[in-house]
Design a protein around this motif. Structure first.
Motif, PDB file in Angstrom:
ATOM      1  N   ASP A  56       0.820  -1.207   0.000  1.00 22.34           N
ATOM      2  CA  ASP A  56       0.000   0.000   0.000  1.00 22.34           C
ATOM      3  C   ASP A  56       0.857   1.263   0.000  1.00 22.34           C
ATOM      4  OD1 ASP A  56      -2.350  -1.400  -0.175  1.00 22.34           O
ATOM      5  OD2 ASP A  56      -2.635  -1.525   2.005  1.00 22.34           O
ATOM      6  N   ASP A 135      -6.168  -8.501  -6.695  1.00 15.58           N
ATOM      7  CA  ASP A 135      -7.294  -7.857  -6.000  1.00 15.58           C
ATOM      8  C   ASP A 135      -7.082  -6.354  -5.883  1.00 15.58           C
ATOM      9  OD1 ASP A 135      -8.565 -10.256  -5.699  1.00 15.58           O
ATOM     10  OD2 ASP A 135      -7.948 -10.575  -3.610  1.00 15.58           O
ATOM     11  N   LYS A 136      -5.810  -5.949  -5.839  1.00 17.36           N
ATOM     12  CA  LYS A 136      -5.495  -4.526  -5.719  1.00 17.36           C
ATOM     13  C   LYS A 136      -5.243  -3.886  -7.083  1.00 17.36           C
ATOM     14  CE  LYS A 136      -3.406  -4.777  -1.093  1.00 17.36           C
ATOM     15  NZ  LYS A 136      -4.104  -3.670  -0.400  1.00 17.36           N
TER      16      LYS A 136
END
Ligand code: MG
Length: 272
Positions: A56, A135-136
């Motif tokens: 992230d 998924d990201k």
């Protein structure tokens, strides 16, 4: 047998046994560690867990890049991670097991037979990590020295790409596109040195993380004509990248770490 011959025989025997004890192709313990130790598995999971915790931050910082080849104007490019395949995502240790038991060496013919079987299992942690990246919406691109020789190249028509994609699907990484698998020889200038392929990707993507089991998966010009000390220095110079942007998977069985050593390799063993 007189004493003269006895001492010659004893000397030859000693030389032979010393030679085998220091044999430079003895992968038995290395392979045993990769296949049976909890420690190997903990290492690979540790690498992927650490990457997952950092992703992230990598995505949120548009100045963040993991590739030396990434130069100008990359902050608006979509993010990608670049992964090696062998001993990074796929575990080929059964191939090495056959080599150890048969007393041979890696060779292109038996390696291609193994690749065609599509029987490699996953390196622990890799599949879950790749799923998390998807998924990201992080692009996952593979740079591998598995081979693909297209028309016009030497040995044209020989390509391990479809078999590799099928093997990835079998371990749970489905739907990998051929364009996201960059193999040795697939395009002009794509040599075993991976720099040119990282450059190619860096024009389309911001490379946020690199994964491999060989220093050459991260840095250029480290796979030949270099000493262990020079490679050590490069690892230190880049120490802030390890575990943050660069993730090294353990592989004691083969790689440029041993290819760069000169014979006799016993000269590199330190003792007091
Ligand atoms: Mg590898």
């Amino acid at each position: 047998m007189n004493n003269f011959y006895r001492s010659i025989f004893a000397g030859v025997f000693l030389l032979l046994s010393a030679g085998s004890a220091l044999a430079d192709n003895n992968n038995f313990n290395s392979l045993l560690w990769m296949q049976s130790s909890a420690e190997y598995k903990a290492n690979t999971i540790q690498a992927y867990n650490t990457a997952l915790r950092n992703i992230d931050a990598a995505l949120g910082n548009r100045k963040w890049t993991a590739a030396k080849e990434q130069i100008a104007h990359y902050s608006s490019l979509p993010p990608a991670i670049v992964m090696d395949i062998d001993e990074t995502v796929l575990d080929n240790s059964p191939y090495m097991g056959k080599v150890v038991f048969e007393g041979g060496e890696w060779n292109a013919v038996t390696w291609n037979e193994w690749v065609a079987l599509q029987s490699a299992t996953a390196v622990p942690g890799a599949v879950e990590f790749i799923k998390a990246m998807r998924d990201k919406n992080v692009k996952v691109i593979f740079i591998s020295n598995r081979e693909c020789r297209k028309a016009g190249n030497p040995a044209s028509g020989f390509c391990q790409e479809a078999g590799t994609i099928a093997n990835l699907a079998k371990v749970g990484v489905a739907g990998v596109l051929p364009e996201d698998v960059l193999l040795l020889g697939e395009e002009e200038g794509w040599t075993s040195e991976k720099k040119s392929r990282r450059e190619y990707i860096s024009k389309k993507y911001r490379i946020v993380m690199l994964f491999g089991d060989d220093l050459g998966d991260f840095l250029p010009d480290v796979k030949s004509n270099i000493t262990p000390q020079e490679r050590d220095r490069l690892v230190s110079e880049n120490k802030n990248n390890w575990g943050k942007k660069w993730f090294m998977l353990p592989n004691p069985t083969y790689g440029s770490w041993i290819n760069i050593l000169h014979d006799p390799k016993s000269q590199y063993i330190m003792k007091y």
